[in-house]
Design a protein around this motif. Structure first.
Motif, PDB file in Angstrom:
ATOM      1  N   ASP A   1       0.937  -1.224   0.133  1.00 24.82           N
ATOM      2  CA  ASP A   1      -0.194  -0.044   0.065  1.00 24.82           C
ATOM      3  C   ASP A   1       0.844   1.276   0.125  1.00 24.82           C
ATOM      4  OD1 ASP A   1      -2.252  -1.701  -0.027  1.00 24.82           O
ATOM      5  OD2 ASP A   1      -2.559  -1.527   2.257  1.00 24.82           O
TER       6      ASP A   1
ATOM      7  N   SER B   1       1.945   2.230  -4.041  1.00 27.23           N
ATOM      8  CA  SER B   1       1.099   3.366  -4.277  1.00 27.23           C
ATOM      9  C   SER B   1       1.618   4.663  -3.740  1.00 27.23           C
ATOM     10  CB  SER B   1      -0.281   3.038  -3.651  1.00 27.23           C
ATOM     11  OG  SER B   1      -1.026   3.963  -3.788  1.00 27.23           O
TER      12      SER B   1
ATOM     13  N   TYR C   1       1.571   9.242  -4.581  1.00 23.92           N
ATOM     14  CA  TYR C   1       1.038  10.327  -5.272  1.00 23.92           C
ATOM     15  C   TYR C   1       1.920  11.589  -5.193  1.00 23.92           C
ATOM     16  CZ  TYR C   1      -3.216   7.568  -5.564  1.00 23.92           C
ATOM     17  OH  TYR C   1      -4.150   6.515  -5.587  1.00 23.92           O
TER      18      TYR C   1
ATOM     19  N   CYS D   1       4.686   7.577  -9.557  1.00 23.80           N
ATOM     20  CA  CYS D   1       3.298   7.824  -9.110  1.00 23.80           C
ATOM     21  C   CYS D   1       2.288   7.010  -9.783  1.00 23.80           C
ATOM     22  CB  CYS D   1       2.889   9.371  -8.966  1.00 23.80           C
ATOM     23  SG  CYS D   1       4.025  10.446  -8.149  1.00 23.80           S
ATOM     24  N   ASN D   2       1.308   6.830  -9.036  1.00 17.66           N
ATOM     25  CA  ASN D   2       0.103   6.056  -9.598  1.00 17.66           C
ATOM     26  C   ASN D   2      -0.527   6.863 -11.016  1.00 17.66           C
ATOM     27  OD1 ASN D   2       0.464   4.838  -7.030  1.00 17.66           O
ATOM     28  ND2 ASN D   2      -1.576   4.490  -6.693  1.00 17.66           N
TER      29      ASN D   2
ATOM     30  N   HIS E   1      -3.597   5.889 -12.114  1.00 17.68           N
ATOM     31  CA  HIS E   1      -5.031   5.598 -11.973  1.00 17.68           C
ATOM     32  C   HIS E   1      -5.077   5.382 -10.356  1.00 17.68           C
ATOM     33  CE1 HIS E   1      -4.860   5.310 -16.111  1.00 17.68           C
ATOM     34  NE2 HIS E   1      -3.995   4.286 -16.023  1.00 17.68           N
ATOM     35  N   GLU E   2      -6.215   4.669  -9.977  1.00 19.41           N
ATOM     36  CA  GLU E   2      -6.423   4.337  -8.576  1.00 19.41           C
ATOM     37  C   GLU E   2      -5.702   3.136  -8.154  1.00 19.41           C
ATOM     38  OE1 GLU E   2      -8.164   6.026  -6.112  1.00 19.41           O
ATOM     39  OE2 GLU E   2      -8.508   7.401  -7.743  1.00 19.41           O
ATOM     40  N   ASN E   3      -5.313   2.484  -9.339  1.00 22.79           N
ATOM     41  CA  ASN E   3      -4.806   0.988  -9.054  1.00 22.79           C
ATOM     42  C   ASN E   3      -3.222   1.428  -8.631  1.00 22.79           C
ATOM     43  OD1 ASN E   3      -6.837  -0.466  -9.702  1.00 22.79           O
ATOM     44  ND2 ASN E   3      -6.248  -0.362 -11.831  1.00 22.79           N
ATOM     45  N   LYS E   4      -2.443   0.420  -8.312  1.00 17.97           N
ATOM     46  CA  LYS E   4      -1.166   0.671  -7.920  1.00 17.97           C
ATOM     47  C   LYS E   4      -0.093   0.631  -9.099  1.00 17.97           C
ATOM     48  CE  LYS E   4      -1.795  -1.637  -3.270  1.00 17.97           C
ATOM     49  NZ  LYS E   4      -1.744  -2.707  -2.471  1.00 17.97           N
TER      50      LYS E   4
ATOM     51  N   LYS F   1      -2.351  14.183  -7.596  1.00 18.48           N
ATOM     52  CA  LYS F   1      -3.780  14.342  -7.363  1.00 18.48           C
ATOM     53  C   LYS F   1      -4.093  15.766  -7.701  1.00 18.48           C
ATOM     54  CE  LYS F   1      -4.605  10.748  -3.911  1.00 18.48           C
ATOM     55  NZ  LYS F   1      -5.197  10.349  -2.457  1.00 18.48           N
TER      56      LYS F   1
END
Length: 205
Positions: free
Chosen positions: A37, A75, A77, A141-142, A144-147, A205
């Protein structure tokens, strides 16, 4: 922040997309690495280095120099820090990911660096990119929302324990690991790192 495609001409100042290399075996092996995570980086992974394309990467992209193939996944950002090496780094993206990049030439004389000078690039899954030695970078960095997950190819020994220095040059204070000079943002709280990033701790983000 604005995110450009890796095919945008702006990327040419930081690296290039490598064409014509079959890395399918390496991409398959990457599917087995941990994806936590947070962020994990392993400098050298024996299963990745056993892939048939390892020798081809070493010969074609590093001129026959001994290399290591590890991975970075998880993960993320935030920028948090920038690093550079004395040579190129090759990333083989298993997933879509975003790289935030800058130029070593823009580091100030006091080794501070303004993060507003950085640019972000979207790297599609399956892409092989060379990131030049003079390019400031850090963990991807990600997209998308996925890793995210990528192989990281560097000369053998890079990012292992730092050699002892005696302050021969002012730059020695940035040497964070073997062949790794690092400038951190104070918000990242990276232990023993030189905190020289000025401005915003950039976020995708």
């Amino acid at each position: 922040m604005n995110i450009l495609k890796v095919t945008d001409p702006a990327f040419q100042a930081y690296g290039k997309v490598v064409e014509g290399m079959d890395v399918s075996e390496l991409l398959t092996a990457l599917k087995e690495v941990p994806q936590p995570d947070d962020v994990i980086y392993v400098a050298s992974d024996s299963k990745l280095e056993a892939c048939g394309c390892c020798e081809e990467i070493g010969n074609s992209l590093f001129g026959g120099m001994p290399i290591q193939i590890g991975y970075c996944s998880g993960s993320n950002y935030l920028l948090n820090a920038v690093e550079y090496h004395r040579d190129s780094e090759v990333n083989v993206a298993l997933t879509d990911l975003i790289l935030i990049l800058g130029k070593e030439q823009d580091i100030e004389e006091d080794f501070t660096y303004d993060t507003s000078k950085m640019e972000a690039f979207f790297i599609p899954a399956g892409t092989v990119v060379e990131v030049y030695a003079t390019t400031l970078h850090y963990a991807p960095c990600n997209a998308h929302e996925n890793k995210f997950c990528t192989a990281v190819v560097l000369p053998k020994g890079t990012n292992t324990e730092a050699p002892k220095t005696t302050g021969n040059t002012p730059e020695d204070k940035l040497l964070f690991a073997r062949n790794k000079w690092l400038i951190a943002h104070k918000e990242a709280n990276i232990e023993d790192a030189f905190e020289g990033l000025k401005g915003e701790n950039l976020s995708i983000k």
